[in-house]
Scaffold this motif. Structure first.
Motif, short mmCIF file in Angstrom:
data_model
loop_
_atom_site.label_atom_id
_atom_site.label_comp_id
_atom_site.label_asym_id
_atom_site.label_seq_id
_atom_site.Cartn_x
_atom_site.Cartn_y
_atom_site.Cartn_z
N TYR A 182 2.58 9.90 8.87
CA TYR A 182 3.57 11.14 7.63
C TYR A 182 2.35 12.05 7.74
CZ TYR A 182 6.90 7.99 6.07
OH TYR A 182 6.83 7.11 5.73
N PHE A 183 1.93 12.70 8.51
CA PHE A 183 1.39 14.09 9.05
C PHE A 183 1.35 16.07 9.41
CE2 PHE A 183 -2.71 15.54 11.10
CZ PHE A 183 -4.02 14.76 10.86
N LYS A 187 0.82 -1.74 0.07
CA LYS A 187 0.33 -0.12 0.00
C LYS A 187 1.04 1.41 -0.12
CE LYS A 187 -3.86 2.22 2.85
NZ LYS A 187 -4.56 1.80 3.60
N PRO A 188 0.39 2.39 -0.85
CA PRO A 188 1.53 3.93 -0.94
C PRO A 188 1.43 4.21 0.65
CG PRO A 188 -0.38 4.00 -1.75
CD PRO A 188 -0.19 1.95 -1.50
N LYS A 189 2.33 4.93 1.33
CA LYS A 189 2.52 5.75 1.96
C LYS A 189 1.51 7.17 1.37
CE LYS A 189 6.56 6.49 0.91
NZ LYS A 189 8.18 6.80 1.30
N GLU A 194 0.20 8.92 -1.77
CA GLU A 194 -1.20 9.02 -1.76
C GLU A 194 -1.69 10.21 -0.68
OE1 GLU A 194 -3.49 7.83 -4.08
OE2 GLU A 194 -1.44 6.75 -5.00
N VAL A 195 -2.05 11.57 -1.02
CA VAL A 195 -1.88 12.32 -0.30
C VAL A 195 -4.06 13.27 -0.05
CG1 VAL A 195 -1.49 15.30 0.16
CG2 VAL A 195 0.32 13.62 -1.47
N ILE A 196 -3.74 12.98 1.25
CA ILE A 196 -4.82 13.77 1.57
C ILE A 196 -4.95 15.30 2.40
CG2 ILE A 196 -6.68 13.34 3.35
CD1 ILE A 196 -6.58 11.42 0.92
N ILE A 197 -5.96 16.14 1.58
CA ILE A 197 -5.86 17.63 1.90
C ILE A 197 -6.95 17.68 2.89
CG2 ILE A 197 -5.50 20.09 1.29
CD1 ILE A 197 -3.93 19.22 -0.76
N ALA A 198 -6.54 17.66 4.38
CA ALA A 198 -7.72 18.64 4.97
C ALA A 198 -8.12 19.78 4.85
CB ALA A 198 -7.61 18.20 6.68
N HIS A 237 -3.57 10.76 -7.23
CA HIS A 237 -3.19 10.57 -5.86
C HIS A 237 -3.36 11.86 -4.83
CE1 HIS A 237 -0.97 7.54 -7.74
NE2 HIS A 237 -0.70 8.20 -8.89
N VAL A 238 -3.55 12.43 -4.94
CA VAL A 238 -4.20 13.83 -4.02
C VAL A 238 -5.87 14.14 -4.15
CG1 VAL A 238 -4.17 16.15 -3.46
CG2 VAL A 238 -2.23 15.25 -5.16
N GLN A 239 -6.24 13.68 -2.74
CA GLN A 239 -7.63 14.16 -2.44
C GLN A 239 -8.05 15.60 -1.77
OE1 GLN A 239 -9.64 10.74 -1.58
NE2 GLN A 239 -8.85 9.34 -3.91
N LEU A 240 -9.38 15.75 -2.47
CA LEU A 240 -9.50 16.98 -0.82
C LEU A 240 -10.62 16.24 0.15
CD1 LEU A 240 -10.18 20.04 -2.65
CD2 LEU A 240 -8.03 18.98 -1.16
N GLU A 241 -10.66 16.11 2.10
CA GLU A 241 -10.50 15.92 2.47
C GLU A 241 -11.75 16.97 3.89
OE1 GLU A 241 -12.91 13.17 5.64
OE2 GLU A 241 -11.37 12.63 3.80
N ASN A 242 -13.15 17.02 2.97
CA ASN A 242 -13.55 18.25 4.00
C ASN A 242 -13.85 18.10 5.61
OD1 ASN A 242 -14.88 20.23 5.30
ND2 ASN A 242 -15.50 21.26 3.40
#
Length: 174
Positions: free
Chosen positions: A57-58, A5-7, A131-135, A148-153
């Motif tokens: 990674y946060f 699984k990707p980081k 994989e990037v989550i932008i909150a 590879h980049v998603q937004l989390e609201n």
């Protein structure tokens, strides 16, 4: 052989969280009378994110105080915005202390906005296989969304991928 699984990197727009919590939560104060509603709200949002995304990674990114390079390009940049309320301003440093106490890296880069730092980190992390989550609640960040980049609201408990950006805004992220 199984595929690893990707980081995953979670980038938190601390400035967006700060304003959203301040406006969403009624005024609260400490026993000493200091305002705490934004601190309380951001702490709850961070705890939820940490539970939802258990990754090493946060990081939390805040706007630095003062002007940034955009003010040099356009003198009236954000001139229409009212000044930050005093009862919010006094919560910033205690919130930074709380973020550090939670064991999270904190980034405040003078001369640039949190958005710029988050965008640069997201692109770099993507290049390195994350994989990037932008909150964030900031709609401008939707332009960073890709495979590879998603937004989390966290306020609406929604996640935007490429299809979600297209459905919400009528245009693809790029």
């Amino acid at each position: 052989m199984s595929e690893s699984k990707p980081k995953q990197l979670v980038l938190v727009d601390g400035s967006s969280f700060l304003f959203r919590a301040y406006h969403a939560i009624p005024p609260l104060t400490s026993p000493g009378g200091e305002p705490t509603n934004a601190i309380y709200g951001v702490a709850n949002m961070l705890r939820k994110l940490m539970a939802d995304y258990p990754t090493d990674y946060f990081t939390v990114v805040f706007d630095a105080p003062g002007k940034n390079f955009r003010h040099e390009l356009y003198e009236q940049y954000k001139a229409h915005r009212p000044p930050m309320p005093d009862d919010l301003r006094v919560q910033i440093e205690p919130l930074h202390q709380l973020v550090r106490a939670m064991g999270l890296p904190l980034i405040v880069e003078p001369g640039v906005e949190a958005d710029d730092v988050i965008g640069a980190l997201a692109k770099k992390a993507e290049q390195e296989g994350f994989e990037v989550i932008i909150a964030t609640g900031d709609k401008d960040m939707a332009q960073l969304v890709n495979a590879h980049v998603q937004l989390e609201n966290t306020m609406s408990n929604t996640r935007l991928d490429c299809q979600g950006v297209l459905e919400k805004f009528g245009v693809p992220p790029e």
